[in-house]
Design a protein around this motif. Structure first.
Motif, PDB file in Angstrom:
ATOM      1  N   ALA A   1       0.867  -1.114  -0.198  1.00  0.00           N
ATOM      2  CA  ALA A   1      -0.112  -0.097  -0.075  1.00  0.00           C
ATOM      3  C   ALA A   1       0.777   1.227  -0.137  1.00  0.00           C
ATOM      4  CB  ALA A   1      -0.789  -0.013   1.369  1.00  0.00           C
ATOM      5  N   ARG A   2       1.871   1.396   0.710  1.00  0.00           N
ATOM      6  CA  ARG A   2       2.735   2.380   0.650  1.00  0.00           C
ATOM      7  C   ARG A   2       3.322   2.727  -0.442  1.00  0.00           C
ATOM      8  NH1 ARG A   2       5.881   0.536   6.464  1.00  0.00           N
ATOM      9  NH2 ARG A   2       4.478   1.570   7.853  1.00  0.00           N
ATOM     10  N   MET A   3       4.041   1.642  -1.055  1.00  0.00           N
ATOM     11  CA  MET A   3       4.565   1.597  -2.426  1.00  0.00           C
ATOM     12  C   MET A   3       3.771   2.151  -3.456  1.00  0.00           C
ATOM     13  SD  MET A   3       7.821   1.441  -2.118  1.00  0.00           S
ATOM     14  CE  MET A   3       8.416   0.797  -3.898  1.00  0.00           C
ATOM     15  N   ALA A   4       2.315   1.796  -3.663  1.00  0.00           N
ATOM     16  CA  ALA A   4       1.374   2.079  -4.575  1.00  0.00           C
ATOM     17  C   ALA A   4       1.146   3.583  -4.220  1.00  0.00           C
ATOM     18  CB  ALA A   4       0.040   1.325  -4.614  1.00  0.00           C
ATOM     19  N   LEU A   5       0.980   4.107  -3.174  1.00  0.00           N
ATOM     20  CA  LEU A   5       0.695   5.494  -2.982  1.00  0.00           C
ATOM     21  C   LEU A   5       1.917   6.374  -3.359  1.00  0.00           C
ATOM     22  CD1 LEU A   5      -1.562   4.841   0.222  1.00  0.00           C
ATOM     23  CD2 LEU A   5      -2.461   5.872  -1.816  1.00  0.00           C
ATOM     24  N   SER A   6       3.153   5.674  -3.242  1.00  0.00           N
ATOM     25  CA  SER A   6       4.275   6.428  -3.589  1.00  0.00           C
ATOM     26  C   SER A   6       4.534   6.346  -4.986  1.00  0.00           C
ATOM     27  CB  SER A   6       5.390   5.848  -2.629  1.00  0.00           C
ATOM     28  OG  SER A   6       5.192   6.085  -1.367  1.00  0.00           O
ATOM     29  N   ALA A   7       3.839   5.849  -5.739  1.00  0.00           N
ATOM     30  CA  ALA A   7       4.050   5.817  -7.238  1.00  0.00           C
ATOM     31  C   ALA A   7       3.760   6.837  -8.035  1.00  0.00           C
ATOM     32  CB  ALA A   7       3.099   4.541  -7.670  1.00  0.00           C
ATOM     33  N   GLY A   8       3.265   7.975  -7.433  1.00  0.00           N
ATOM     34  CA  GLY A   8       3.064   9.166  -8.460  1.00  0.00           C
ATOM     35  C   GLY A   8       2.282   9.083  -9.504  1.00  0.00           C
TER      36      GLY A   8
END
Length: 204
Positions: free
Chosen positions: A102-109
């Motif tokens: 979830a953190r990485m998806a939300l950091s994907a810009g």
């Protein structure tokens, strides 16, 4: 774990009928502001039509098999109804690996839609390494996203905490759950039921 789409699709359809007594619930007259916060949290990019007249918010975990099936149904709906706005409410109930995804998806810009699609259509179990591989194939600069998490993580974790508080307030027992036009459905829904719920939201 291999995700068996054909078997789980039957499970979704059977579950939709079996859990009909749980949904839809009436709109919550005492917590209207919370319903608005669920659908319009500015920290969550909207999929579909960001200016759509009906919002679907789905509480999801990237390791939830039924969430993946519901996402297939939601994609069908978005392809045919360009007035729907979709908000993915990350609720990582399956532990640290889900939270990392979830953190990485939300950091994907700008690659957020592709990241969500890639994680939701993944048919294997996740690990941090597997998440990075999936997002890399989807076009995310994984090294930059990981590096940026040092600054972004407090805000992202605050978002995940808001989602968790909302799920707790709605007495959700797991994922998936959907809020459509201010009504709560504590289950997955096939596309036919999604269409009906959207139509009711527009009529209401």
């Amino acid at each position: 774990m291999i995700f068996t789409r054909s078997v789980d699709r039957r499970l979704l359809l059977k579950g939709a009928a079996g859990l009909a007594a749980l949904a839809p619930l009436p709109a919550w007259p005492r917590i209207v502001a919370t319903v608005s916060e669920v659908a319009f949290d500015p920290a969550i990019p909207a999929l579909g039509n960001p200016k759509g007249d009906v919002t679907i918010a789905e509480f999801v975990d990237y390791q939830c098999p039924v969430c993946k099936l519901v996402f297939v149904e939601l994609k069908k709906l978005l392809a045919e109804d360009h007035g729907v706005r979709l908000v993915m409410k990350d609720w990582p109930i399956f532990g640290d690996v889900s939270r990392d995804a979830a953190r990485m998806a939300l950091s994907a810009g700008d690659h957020y839609p592709a990241a969500v699609d890639a994680l939701m259509t993944n048919e294997r179990g996740l690990s941090a390494h597997r998440t990075d591989d999936i997002l890399g194939v989807a076009g995310v600069d994984v090294a930059s996203a990981r590096a940026a998490l040092a600054d972004r993580q407090p805000a992202i974790d605050a978002l995940l905490s808001r989602n968790d508080a909302q799920a707790t307030a709605f007495r959700l027992r797991g994922t998936p759950a959907l809020v459509i036009g201010g009504r709560l459905f504590k289950r997955g829904m096939p596309v036919a039921e999604l269409r009906e719920a959207v139509a009711r939201a527009r009529a209401g």
